[in-house]
Motif scaffolding. Sequence first.
Motif, PDB file in Angstrom:
ATOM      1  N   HIS A  54       0.932  -1.559   0.114  1.00  0.00           N
ATOM      2  CA  HIS A  54      -0.195   0.227   0.343  1.00  0.00           C
ATOM      3  C   HIS A  54       1.326   1.196   0.270  1.00  0.00           C
ATOM      4  CE1 HIS A  54      -3.630  -2.684   0.205  1.00  0.00           C
ATOM      5  NE2 HIS A  54      -3.349  -2.848   1.374  1.00  0.00           N
ATOM      6  N   GLU A  55       1.948   0.823  -0.442  1.00  0.00           N
ATOM      7  CA  GLU A  55       3.052   2.193  -0.223  1.00  0.00           C
ATOM      8  C   GLU A  55       2.469   3.098  -2.043  1.00  0.00           C
ATOM      9  OE1 GLU A  55       4.135   0.691   3.114  1.00  0.00           O
ATOM     10  OE2 GLU A  55       4.652  -0.205   0.961  1.00  0.00           O
ATOM     11  N   TRP A  56       2.446   3.815  -2.027  1.00  0.00           N
ATOM     12  CA  TRP A  56       2.872   4.453  -4.002  1.00  0.00           C
ATOM     13  C   TRP A  56       4.317   5.073  -3.978  1.00  0.00           C
ATOM     14  CZ3 TRP A  56       3.439   9.679  -4.537  1.00  0.00           C
ATOM     15  CH2 TRP A  56       3.867  10.383  -3.013  1.00  0.00           C
ATOM     16  N   LEU A  57       4.701   4.896  -5.133  1.00  0.00           N
ATOM     17  CA  LEU A  57       5.562   5.845  -5.855  1.00  0.00           C
ATOM     18  C   LEU A  57       5.557   6.757  -7.388  1.00  0.00           C
ATOM     19  CD1 LEU A  57       9.110   4.806  -6.065  1.00  0.00           C
ATOM     20  CD2 LEU A  57       8.179   4.609  -7.951  1.00  0.00           C
ATOM     21  N   ILE A  65       1.729   6.496   1.463  1.00  0.00           N
ATOM     22  CA  ILE A  65       1.380   5.440   1.402  1.00  0.00           C
ATOM     23  C   ILE A  65      -0.462   5.640   0.774  1.00  0.00           C
ATOM     24  CG2 ILE A  65       1.988   4.665   3.725  1.00  0.00           C
ATOM     25  CD1 ILE A  65      -0.307   6.173   5.677  1.00  0.00           C
ATOM     26  N   SER A  66      -1.380   4.950   0.460  1.00  0.00           N
ATOM     27  CA  SER A  66      -2.052   5.269  -0.682  1.00  0.00           C
ATOM     28  C   SER A  66      -3.281   6.250   0.267  1.00  0.00           C
ATOM     29  CB  SER A  66      -2.628   3.593  -1.140  1.00  0.00           C
ATOM     30  OG  SER A  66      -3.132   3.309  -0.069  1.00  0.00           O
ATOM     31  N   GLU A  67      -4.350   5.871  -0.290  1.00  0.00           N
ATOM     32  CA  GLU A  67      -5.357   6.414   0.095  1.00  0.00           C
ATOM     33  C   GLU A  67      -5.904   5.004   1.678  1.00  0.00           C
ATOM     34  OE1 GLU A  67      -9.548   8.349  -1.440  1.00  0.00           O
ATOM     35  OE2 GLU A  67      -7.828   9.363  -1.481  1.00  0.00           O
ATOM     36  N   HIS A  68      -6.207   4.187   0.234  1.00  0.00           N
ATOM     37  CA  HIS A  68      -6.439   2.973   0.820  1.00  0.00           C
ATOM     38  C   HIS A  68      -5.892   2.291   2.085  1.00  0.00           C
ATOM     39  CE1 HIS A  68      -8.436  -1.395   0.696  1.00  0.00           C
ATOM     40  NE2 HIS A  68      -7.284  -0.972   1.388  1.00  0.00           N
ATOM     41  N   ALA A  89      -3.396   2.005  15.411  1.00  0.00           N
ATOM     42  CA  ALA A  89      -2.322   1.894  15.278  1.00  0.00           C
ATOM     43  C   ALA A  89      -0.828   2.413  14.682  1.00  0.00           C
ATOM     44  CB  ALA A  89      -2.315  -0.184  14.591  1.00  0.00           C
ATOM     45  N   ALA A  90      -0.322   1.448  14.987  1.00  0.00           N
ATOM     46  CA  ALA A  90       0.941   1.791  14.153  1.00  0.00           C
ATOM     47  C   ALA A  90       1.107   0.851  12.602  1.00  0.00           C
ATOM     48  CB  ALA A  90       2.383   2.025  15.124  1.00  0.00           C
ATOM     49  N   SER A  91       1.777   1.557  12.326  1.00  0.00           N
ATOM     50  CA  SER A  91       2.326   0.625  10.795  1.00  0.00           C
ATOM     51  C   SER A  91       3.841   1.221  10.080  1.00  0.00           C
ATOM     52  CB  SER A  91       1.198   0.893   9.835  1.00  0.00           C
ATOM     53  OG  SER A  91       1.217  -0.048   8.477  1.00  0.00           O
ATOM     54  N   ASP A  92       4.287   0.165   9.834  1.00  0.00           N
ATOM     55  CA  ASP A  92       6.209   0.301   9.345  1.00  0.00           C
ATOM     56  C   ASP A  92       5.659   1.211   7.344  1.00  0.00           C
ATOM     57  OD1 ASP A  92       7.559  -0.487  10.967  1.00  0.00           O
ATOM     58  OD2 ASP A  92       7.430  -2.449   9.806  1.00  0.00           O
ATOM     59  N   VAL A  93       5.902   1.893   6.945  1.00  0.00           N
ATOM     60  CA  VAL A  93       6.274   1.613   6.083  1.00  0.00           C
ATOM     61  C   VAL A  93       6.842   1.613   4.954  1.00  0.00           C
ATOM     62  CG1 VAL A  93       5.989   4.073   3.819  1.00  0.00           C
ATOM     63  CG2 VAL A  93       4.763   3.844   5.570  1.00  0.00           C
ATOM     64  N   TYR A  94       6.782   0.607   3.885  1.00  0.00           N
ATOM     65  CA  TYR A  94       7.791   0.332   2.649  1.00  0.00           C
ATOM     66  C   TYR A  94       8.768   0.818   1.902  1.00  0.00           C
ATOM     67  CZ  TYR A  94       6.231  -3.578   6.695  1.00  0.00           C
ATOM     68  OH  TYR A  94       6.002  -4.847   7.616  1.00  0.00           O
ATOM     69  N   SER A  95      10.170   1.247   1.525  1.00  0.00           N
ATOM     70  CA  SER A  95      10.084   1.627   0.363  1.00  0.00           C
ATOM     71  C   SER A  95       9.864   0.247  -0.975  1.00  0.00           C
ATOM     72  CB  SER A  95      11.391   1.373   0.390  1.00  0.00           C
ATOM     73  OG  SER A  95      11.971   2.329  -0.903  1.00  0.00           O
ATOM     74  N   ILE A 138      -1.290  13.331   5.655  1.00  0.00           N
ATOM     75  CA  ILE A 138      -1.264  11.956   4.581  1.00  0.00           C
ATOM     76  C   ILE A 138      -3.170  11.641   4.724  1.00  0.00           C
ATOM     77  CG2 ILE A 138      -1.551   9.649   4.924  1.00  0.00           C
ATOM     78  CD1 ILE A 138       1.033  10.455   6.201  1.00  0.00           C
ATOM     79  N   ASN A 139      -4.033  12.087   5.970  1.00  0.00           N
ATOM     80  CA  ASN A 139      -6.147  11.270   6.154  1.00  0.00           C
ATOM     81  C   ASN A 139      -6.415  12.213   5.048  1.00  0.00           C
ATOM     82  OD1 ASN A 139      -4.864  11.020   9.350  1.00  0.00           O
ATOM     83  ND2 ASN A 139      -5.908   9.468   8.000  1.00  0.00           N
ATOM     84  N   GLY A 140      -5.855  13.758   4.627  1.00  0.00           N
ATOM     85  CA  GLY A 140      -6.420  14.772   4.005  1.00  0.00           C
ATOM     86  C   GLY A 140      -6.145  14.572   2.944  1.00  0.00           C
ATOM     87  N   ASP A 141      -4.944  14.353   2.491  1.00  0.00           N
ATOM     88  CA  ASP A 141      -4.314  14.478   0.715  1.00  0.00           C
ATOM     89  C   ASP A 141      -3.123  13.615   0.684  1.00  0.00           C
ATOM     90  OD1 ASP A 141      -3.770  15.225  -1.682  1.00  0.00           O
ATOM     91  OD2 ASP A 141      -2.860  17.098  -0.898  1.00  0.00           O
ATOM     92  N   ALA A 142      -3.723  12.366   0.417  1.00  0.00           N
ATOM     93  CA  ALA A 142      -2.092  11.421   0.536  1.00  0.00           C
ATOM     94  C   ALA A 142      -1.376  10.917  -1.079  1.00  0.00           C
ATOM     95  CB  ALA A 142      -2.907   9.583   0.609  1.00  0.00           C
ATOM     96  N   TYR A 143      -2.098  11.334  -1.807  1.00  0.00           N
ATOM     97  CA  TYR A 143      -1.332  11.672  -3.124  1.00  0.00           C
ATOM     98  C   TYR A 143      -0.991  12.627  -3.333  1.00  0.00           C
ATOM     99  CZ  TYR A 143      -3.558   7.199  -3.806  1.00  0.00           C
ATOM    100  OH  TYR A 143      -3.892   5.889  -3.675  1.00  0.00           O
ATOM    101  N   GLY A 144      -0.751  13.345  -2.524  1.00  0.00           N
ATOM    102  CA  GLY A 144      -0.073  15.151  -2.495  1.00  0.00           C
ATOM    103  C   GLY A 144       0.095  15.694  -1.345  1.00  0.00           C
TER     104      GLY A 144
END
Length: 129
Positions: free
Chosen positions: A14-17, A29-32, A66-72, A92-98
């Motif tokens: 669920h990470e975006w690049l 991270i994705s909106e999902h 919860a806490a969640s890891d973010v992966y490269s 991130i909640n308001g604009d995950a892709y911006g």
Amino acid sequence: MSQVPTDRVYNDSHEWLMDNGDGTATVGISEHAQEALGDLVFVEPPKIGDELSAKQACAVVESVKAASDVYSPISGEVVEINEQLSDSPELINGDAYGEGWIFRLKIADPSEIEALLDADAYGEQIADD
């Protein structure tokens, strides 16, 4: 259902690049993912200069749930972090892709990008969640 922008690629975790076209890429991270986590209260980004491998845990996002890891998504060197997230993780909640991007890295191996999911494949994955 979450929207899935087509101008970037996705990790199955669920990470975006987004390739910036200058040898660097922006990661978030994705909106999902942010919807599943809920209201974010803390983000611990990687450090500038960190050398990351593809699929390496490199950051943490923490919500009231919860806490969640973010992966490269790919290998590279961290060249910038989103400083705004230290005071405003809710970006991130308001604009995950911006405005909610987490870090930028110098791409070590551009061919790794080809292994990531395009928007259609990622959309199918999250539809099954």
